[in-house]
Write a protein that holds these residues in place. Structure first.
Motif, short mmCIF file in Angstrom:
data_model
loop_
_atom_site.label_atom_id
_atom_site.label_comp_id
_atom_site.label_asym_id
_atom_site.label_seq_id
_atom_site.Cartn_x
_atom_site.Cartn_y
_atom_site.Cartn_z
N GLU A 21 -5.16 12.48 -8.47
CA GLU A 21 -4.52 13.46 -7.40
C GLU A 21 -5.57 14.42 -6.77
O GLU A 21 -5.36 14.59 -5.64
N ALA A 32 6.98 1.18 -0.22
CA ALA A 32 6.52 2.77 -0.16
C ALA A 32 7.88 3.55 0.16
O ALA A 32 7.96 4.66 -0.56
N ALA A 33 8.62 3.13 1.19
CA ALA A 33 9.86 4.11 1.52
C ALA A 33 10.73 3.94 0.22
O ALA A 33 11.33 5.06 -0.06
N ARG A 62 9.19 6.35 -2.56
CA ARG A 62 9.43 7.84 -2.16
C ARG A 62 11.00 8.38 -2.46
O ARG A 62 11.05 9.07 -2.95
N LYS A 63 11.90 7.36 -2.01
CA LYS A 63 13.18 7.74 -2.42
C LYS A 63 13.57 7.82 -3.73
O LYS A 63 14.13 8.70 -4.14
N GLY A 115 12.04 10.76 -5.42
CA GLY A 115 12.21 11.88 -5.02
C GLY A 115 13.80 12.12 -5.63
O GLY A 115 14.15 13.48 -6.11
N LEU A 136 2.08 7.58 -6.88
CA LEU A 136 2.06 6.27 -6.58
C LEU A 136 0.57 5.44 -6.48
O LEU A 136 -0.34 6.16 -6.03
N ARG A 143 -2.84 5.20 1.73
CA ARG A 143 -2.81 6.81 1.71
C ARG A 143 -1.78 7.38 2.65
O ARG A 143 -0.98 8.40 2.06
N ALA A 189 0.80 6.25 3.70
CA ALA A 189 1.89 5.95 3.18
C ALA A 189 2.46 6.63 2.06
O ALA A 189 3.51 6.38 1.57
N GLY A 190 1.74 7.26 1.36
CA GLY A 190 2.00 8.08 0.35
C GLY A 190 1.37 7.69 -1.20
O GLY A 190 1.62 8.34 -2.07
N PHE A 191 0.46 6.74 -1.21
CA PHE A 191 -0.08 6.45 -2.33
C PHE A 191 -1.68 7.08 -2.32
O PHE A 191 -2.11 7.65 -1.55
N ARG A 192 -1.87 7.55 -3.76
CA ARG A 192 -3.07 8.24 -4.17
C ARG A 192 -3.89 7.54 -5.08
O ARG A 192 -5.01 7.96 -5.33
#
Length: 286
Positions: A54, A213-214, A217-218, A221, A234, A250, A252-255
Motif C-alpha cells: 500500500e 478490475a471493474a 472494485r464493485k 466495495g 488488489l 495501477r 485500474a486500481g491494482f497496488r
C-alpha cells in the motif's frame, strides 16, 4: 488435455498426508503456540504485506521460482539467500517464495533461508489445501499465505482464511474468474489477487486483470461497505513483463504486482528487477 491443476492438487494431498505421518499436526500446533508465546513476550511486531504494498511506489512482489510445469527449469540451482537479498536491495516491496518441490522446484527451506536473509514481508506461495500447510508457513517465517480459490470449495477457503488469521498470517486470496469473487468472506482478507494464468492450461493473458478490475472494485466495495471493514488491496499476478503494464494496472486500481519469470530467467534476477523498476512510468507530478 488433463488439467495441470488437477494433477498438482492430487499430488499435494498425498504429499501433505506423508508430511503429517512424519510430523503430526499436534506437534506443529505446539510449536506454533510456543512461537506465538515467545513473540508476545518479546513484543515482536508482525510484518504486514498489505501495508508494504500500500505504501510502496512500485508494489512489486518479486518471486523466487526455479521452474514451472509449463516451461520447465527457469533458473535451476538458484540460491535462495543470494537472490532474495538481491531482490530486497533492488527495491522489491515483498517477496513470494514458491515452496512446491515436485512441480516448481521449491521447498520450505527456501522460505526459511529467505526469512533469515531479508526483513521485508514474505508470502508462502503454495497450493494450500490443509491447515497443516498454514502452520508450516508460520513456523518457516511467512508473513502471508496464498489461498487459491480454484483449489478449494468456498467453505474450505473460508475455514483456511480464519485459521490463517488466527495464526497472524495475512491472506492473498487468488481468483481467476468472476464467479470466484463469491469466495470473499464477510470479515475480509488483506489482499485479493487476479491470476492472469489459467491454472488448468497455464496459458497467460494479462488482459484478465483489466477484465476483472471493474468487477473487483464493485465486489469489494459492496462487500465491505456492509461490514465497515477495509477493502482488500488488489494484486495482479503472473505474465507481467512490461513496465508500462504496471502503470496501466495501477491506474485500474491494482497496488500489488506479483512477478517471477520476468526476473528469474536472468542470471542476476536482482539486477533485472532494478532495471525494470527504473523503467516504470511515473504518474504526472511525481
Amino acid at each position: 488435455m488433463k488439467e495441470i491443476l488437477t494433477e498438482i492438487i492430487a499430488h499435494k494431498r498425498v504429499e501433505v498426508e506423508g508430511q503429517k505421518a512424519v510430523i503430526p499436526p499436534s506437534r506443529l500446533r505446539e510449536e506454533v503456540r510456543a512461537l506465538q508465546e515467545r513473540e508476545a513476550a518479546q513484543g515482536v511486531k508482525r510484518r504486514s504485506m498489505r501495508a508494504a504494498l500500500e505504501t510502496s511506489k512500485t508494489g512489486i512482489i518479486a518471486e523466487f521460482k526455479r521452474r514451472s510445469p509449463s516451461k520447465g527449469w527457469i533458473h535451476e540451482g538458484a540460491d535462495a539467500a543470494r537472490i532474495t537479498a538481491a531482490y530486497q536491495s533492488a527495491g522489491a516491496s515483498a517477496l513470494s517464495i514458491l515452496t512446491d518441490e515436485n512441480f516448481f522446484g521449491g521447498s520450505l527451506q527456501d522460505l526459511r533461508v529467505a526469512r533469515h536473509t531479508v526483513d521485508i514481508p514474505l508470502l508462502r506461495k503454495e497450493f494450500i489445501i490443509d491447515e497443516y500447510q498454514l502452520m508450516q508457513a508460520r513456523l518457516a517465517g511467512a508473513d502471508a499465505v496464498l489461498l487459491i480459490a480454484a483449489c478449494l470449495s468456498v467453505e474450505q477457503c473460508r475455514e483456511l482464511i480464519a485459521t490463517a488469521h488466527a495464526l497472524s498470517l495475512e491472506v492473498l486470496l487468488e481468483t481467476h474468474a468472476p464467479h470466484e469473487l463469491s469466495y470473499l468472506p464477510e470479515e475480509g482478507v488483506e489482499m485479493l489477487g487476479v491470476n492472469n494464468r489459467n491454472l488448468g492450461t497455464f496459458v497467460t493473458d494479462v488482459k484478465n486483470s483489466f477484465r476483472m478490475a471493474a468487477l473487483l472494485r464493485k465486489a469489494v466495495g459492496t462487500q465491505y461497505a456492509k461490514c465497515g471493514g477495509a477493502a482488500p488491496l488488489l494484486v495482479s499476478e503472473s505474465g507481467l513483463s512490461r513496465p508500462e503494464t504496471l502503470a496501466e494496472l495501477r491506474a485500474a486500481g491494482f497496488r500489488g504486482f506479483l512477478m517471477g519469470e520476468a526476473f528469474m530467467k536472468h542470471d542476476e534476477p536482482g539486477e533485472a528487477l532494478a532495471a525494470f523498476i527504473a523503467r516504470i512510468p511515473q504518474p504526472a507530478g511525481v
